[in-house]
Motif scaffolding. Structure first.
Motif, PDB file in Angstrom:
ATOM      1  N   LEU A   1     -66.248  89.568 -15.585  1.00  0.00           N
ATOM      2  CA  LEU A   1     -67.042  90.491 -16.562  1.00  0.00           C
ATOM      3  C   LEU A   1     -67.713  89.625 -17.886  1.00  0.00           C
TER       4      LEU A   1
ATOM      5  N   TYR B   1     -70.688  89.486 -20.035  1.00  0.00           N
ATOM      6  CA  TYR B   1     -71.495  90.548 -20.743  1.00  0.00           C
ATOM      7  C   TYR B   1     -71.420  91.336 -20.873  1.00  0.00           C
ATOM      8  N   ALA B   2     -70.798  92.101 -19.588  1.00  0.00           N
ATOM      9  CA  ALA B   2     -70.369  93.658 -19.325  1.00  0.00           C
ATOM     10  C   ALA B   2     -71.462  94.630 -18.460  1.00  0.00           C
TER      11      ALA B   2
ATOM     12  N   ASP C   1     -61.278  88.348 -15.389  1.00  0.00           N
ATOM     13  CA  ASP C   1     -61.986  87.407 -15.370  1.00  0.00           C
ATOM     14  C   ASP C   1     -61.223  86.364 -16.820  1.00  0.00           C
TER      15      ASP C   1
ATOM     16  N   GLN D   1     -62.651  85.094 -20.392  1.00  0.00           N
ATOM     17  CA  GLN D   1     -63.593  86.689 -21.164  1.00  0.00           C
ATOM     18  C   GLN D   1     -63.274  85.215 -22.213  1.00  0.00           C
TER      19      GLN D   1
ATOM     20  N   TYR E   1     -65.938  83.063 -23.372  1.00  0.00           N
ATOM     21  CA  TYR E   1     -67.103  84.313 -23.869  1.00  0.00           C
ATOM     22  C   TYR E   1     -66.594  84.886 -25.047  1.00  0.00           C
TER      23      TYR E   1
ATOM     24  N   ASN F   1     -64.697  86.839 -25.903  1.00  0.00           N
ATOM     25  CA  ASN F   1     -64.538  88.327 -25.776  1.00  0.00           C
ATOM     26  C   ASN F   1     -65.349  89.484 -25.890  1.00  0.00           C
TER      27      ASN F   1
ATOM     28  N   GLY G   1     -67.512  90.377 -23.899  1.00  0.00           N
ATOM     29  CA  GLY G   1     -68.063  91.487 -22.951  1.00  0.00           C
ATOM     30  C   GLY G   1     -66.713  92.726 -23.173  1.00  0.00           C
ATOM     31  N   TRP G   2     -65.299  92.374 -23.317  1.00  0.00           N
ATOM     32  CA  TRP G   2     -64.018  93.597 -23.644  1.00  0.00           C
ATOM     33  C   TRP G   2     -64.758  94.234 -24.739  1.00  0.00           C
TER      34      TRP G   2
ATOM     35  N   LEU H   1     -57.657  94.442 -18.706  1.00  0.00           N
ATOM     36  CA  LEU H   1     -58.450  92.943 -18.287  1.00  0.00           C
ATOM     37  C   LEU H   1     -56.839  92.144 -17.806  1.00  0.00           C
TER      38      LEU H   1
ATOM     39  N   ARG I   1     -57.135  88.133 -17.015  1.00  0.00           N
ATOM     40  CA  ARG I   1     -57.314  86.971 -17.455  1.00  0.00           C
ATOM     41  C   ARG I   1     -56.731  85.374 -17.104  1.00  0.00           C
TER      42      ARG I   1
END
Length: 188
Positions: A62, A64-65, A89, A92, A96, A98, A100-101, A115, A117
């Protein structure tokens, strides 16, 4: 929200991400530019999924989506009765933050996205055991050969015969992957 409004919302988030980048990035130099799938490749992925009229997609990775938003745009455009987008992912949250989420939520896609994880080597076998069948898969998670190989092994069991399996160049010497799941390799 009507289909055109949902599509416009997703496109707005995609456009903002491509123009300005995500609201947060890791401290690695040029991380967003290095990690994210370029906009033109996202457009190609979106168009392929739309032309196949997909209703369900599995995605590995995922970050940066960017690809997830393109897949979401395809699902909103096709507008199947029960769209499904499963993203695997394990990084995430911890790597990251979260981001992207949160971009998927801002685009209004959180109601159709699940999602997971977990590592793909754990999540994908669970999806096989659950009997999941999808129309397409996109792989852009690990960039280690053995892990991509495992992803592709399980995805061929999840993607319906004739479905689409696409992936970003995981190994520098290997070109991007785009193939159809052959009927003789897929479980019945």
């Amino acid at each position: 929200m009507r289909g055109e409004e949902r599509t416009a919302r997703v496109r707005k988030v995609r456009r903002r991400l491509a123009q300005y980048g995500p609201p947060w990035t890791r401290d690695h130099e040029r991380d967003f530019e290095t990690v994210t799938l370029p906009e033109r490749d996202c457009d190609l992925l979106r168009d392929l999924l739309i032309s196949d009229r997909v209703a369900a997609v599995v995605e590995v990775g995922l970050a940066y989506a960017s690809s997830a938003l393109a897949i979401g745009e395809a699902l909103v455009t096709v507008d199947p009765p029960h769209p499904r987008h499963i993203i695997v992912d394990p990084f995430q949250g911890r790597a990251y933050a979260n981001v992207g989420w949160e971009l998927l939520c801002a685009a209004g896609l959180d109601s159709t996205v699940q999602l997971m994880r977990d590592w793909s080597s754990i999540a994908l076998p669970e999806l096989v055991t659950d009997g999941l069948v999808v129309d397409a898969a996109f792989v852009d998670g690990s960039h280690r050969f053995h892990e991509v190989f495992v992803d592709l092994y399980f995805l061929r069991k999840i993607v319906r015969p004739g479905g689409l399996i696409a992936g970003r160049a995981a190994i520098r010497a290997v070109p991007p992957v785009l193939t159809r799941a052959p009927p003789h390799l897929c479980p019945e």
